[in-house]
Design a protein around this motif. Sequence first.
Motif, short mmCIF file in Angstrom:
data_model
loop_
_atom_site.label_atom_id
_atom_site.label_comp_id
_atom_site.label_asym_id
_atom_site.label_seq_id
_atom_site.Cartn_x
_atom_site.Cartn_y
_atom_site.Cartn_z
N GLU A 107 -4.07 10.57 44.87
CA GLU A 107 -4.12 10.61 46.23
C GLU A 107 -3.13 11.42 46.98
OE1 GLU A 107 -5.88 7.76 48.69
OE2 GLU A 107 -7.27 8.87 47.02
N LEU A 112 -0.88 7.62 51.58
CA LEU A 112 -0.71 6.40 51.28
C LEU A 112 0.44 5.96 52.33
CD1 LEU A 112 -0.42 7.26 47.31
CD2 LEU A 112 -2.20 5.90 48.43
N THR A 114 0.93 6.38 55.44
CA THR A 114 0.22 5.97 56.58
C THR A 114 -0.21 4.53 56.32
OG1 THR A 114 -0.34 8.14 56.85
CG2 THR A 114 -1.46 6.51 58.17
N ARG A 115 -0.98 4.37 55.28
CA ARG A 115 -1.43 2.95 54.97
C ARG A 115 -0.49 1.78 55.21
NH1 ARG A 115 -5.45 5.94 50.49
NH2 ARG A 115 -6.17 7.55 52.21
N TYR A 118 0.88 1.24 58.42
CA TYR A 118 -0.27 0.54 59.08
C TYR A 118 -0.05 -0.89 58.78
CZ TYR A 118 -4.45 -2.20 60.23
OH TYR A 118 -5.15 -3.15 60.56
N LEU A 140 -4.33 0.28 48.50
CA LEU A 140 -3.85 1.73 49.13
C LEU A 140 -4.84 2.83 48.99
CD1 LEU A 140 -0.11 1.31 48.08
CD2 LEU A 140 -1.37 0.76 50.32
N SER A 143 -8.76 3.52 53.49
CA SER A 143 -8.17 4.11 54.76
C SER A 143 -7.77 3.10 55.83
CB SER A 143 -9.29 4.94 55.37
OG SER A 143 -10.43 3.99 56.02
N VAL A 144 -6.79 3.61 56.68
CA VAL A 144 -6.52 2.52 57.71
C VAL A 144 -7.53 2.19 58.48
CG1 VAL A 144 -5.15 2.57 60.07
CG2 VAL A 144 -4.14 3.63 57.97
N LEU A 147 -9.12 -0.78 56.66
CA LEU A 147 -8.15 -1.76 56.69
C LEU A 147 -8.20 -2.59 58.06
CD1 LEU A 147 -4.95 -0.52 54.63
CD2 LEU A 147 -6.67 -2.00 53.76
N ASP A 148 -8.18 -1.88 58.96
CA ASP A 148 -8.05 -2.50 60.22
C ASP A 148 -9.51 -3.40 60.78
OD1 ASP A 148 -6.69 -2.61 62.65
OD2 ASP A 148 -8.31 -1.49 63.78
N THR A 177 -10.14 -5.78 49.89
CA THR A 177 -10.76 -4.74 49.25
C THR A 177 -12.20 -4.98 48.44
OG1 THR A 177 -9.59 -5.65 47.00
CG2 THR A 177 -8.49 -3.97 48.32
#
Length: 306
Positions: A107, A112, A114-115, A118, A140, A143-144, A147-148, A177
């Motif tokens: 990755e 990573l 950024t996540r 977040y 991880l 993507s953000v 997750l959002d 996940t």
Amino acid sequence: DWDDIPPSSALEVISEEEAVQIIAEPLLPIQSSTLRDYVDHSETLAKLVHLGVDLSQVEKRQKAGQLLLTLDFEKDVKKILLFLKDVGIEDNQLGPFLTKNPYILGEDLEALETRVAYLKSKKFGQSEIAQLVSRAPYLLLFSVERLDNRLGFFKNELGLSVKKTKDLVIRLPRLLTGKLEPVKENLQVCQIELGFQRNEIQQIVFKTPKILTASKKRLKQTFDYLHNIMGIPHHMLTRFPQVFNSKLLRIRERHMFLAFLGRAQYDPAQPSYISLDQLVSLPDEVFCTEIAKASMQDFENFLKTL
């Protein structure tokens, strides 16, 4: 157990551009069936083995073997290891973590970071993030946006506050996940087939998040026995939802023994009331002496007659 398995294909969860990075050409011809054969030629593999990565497990994961052979330890791997330690993965956990999720080594470090940023912006503390990542190793890779969407789904679907949504996923990180379909189905089963109100479902899920990922068949059978045979009303099941995590056999054996003794009283207004918690969570010895007021021998003899 579906928490450690990336949804159906390891790559499905990953965006196009990230997927391209993973499917890199192997440096060495993969004629050998095991990664072990490459340890002598690959500094990266040798160092990962030294960290405690189990290559026999890694090679079962789609394209993971090829990925590891394309990585340079100093250039690619080291920074991810430092990142994971920063996140709070302990040294002795790095091996087991990478065994479960080798893909993280391919990755982009910025993605990573950024996540993690977040999660911090959503008021997850350092130790909570460490807990989420170690208990849901694939977290991880998402993507953000995803997750959002996930956090939003649980917040809106269950009508939880931001804090309660956070608490929920900390207690069962695989909610972030795993697939959403089984969760949606279980919520529908609770509402439509079992007849719980929305606010009851909210309380049940908050007390025992595992209900969201339990087998639908087991949920229905357990509910049927508790509600229709034992006569437990919805509001009592809402107070003691941990009863759904118990084996039906245990509930049935204990209830029948109490009924046989004339002690099966689950109405809190009655003096001889037995709570569902006492019914299922006590060890046999304690259940017999304190709840059934009988000996273990009596219980064992009774079970032989069933």
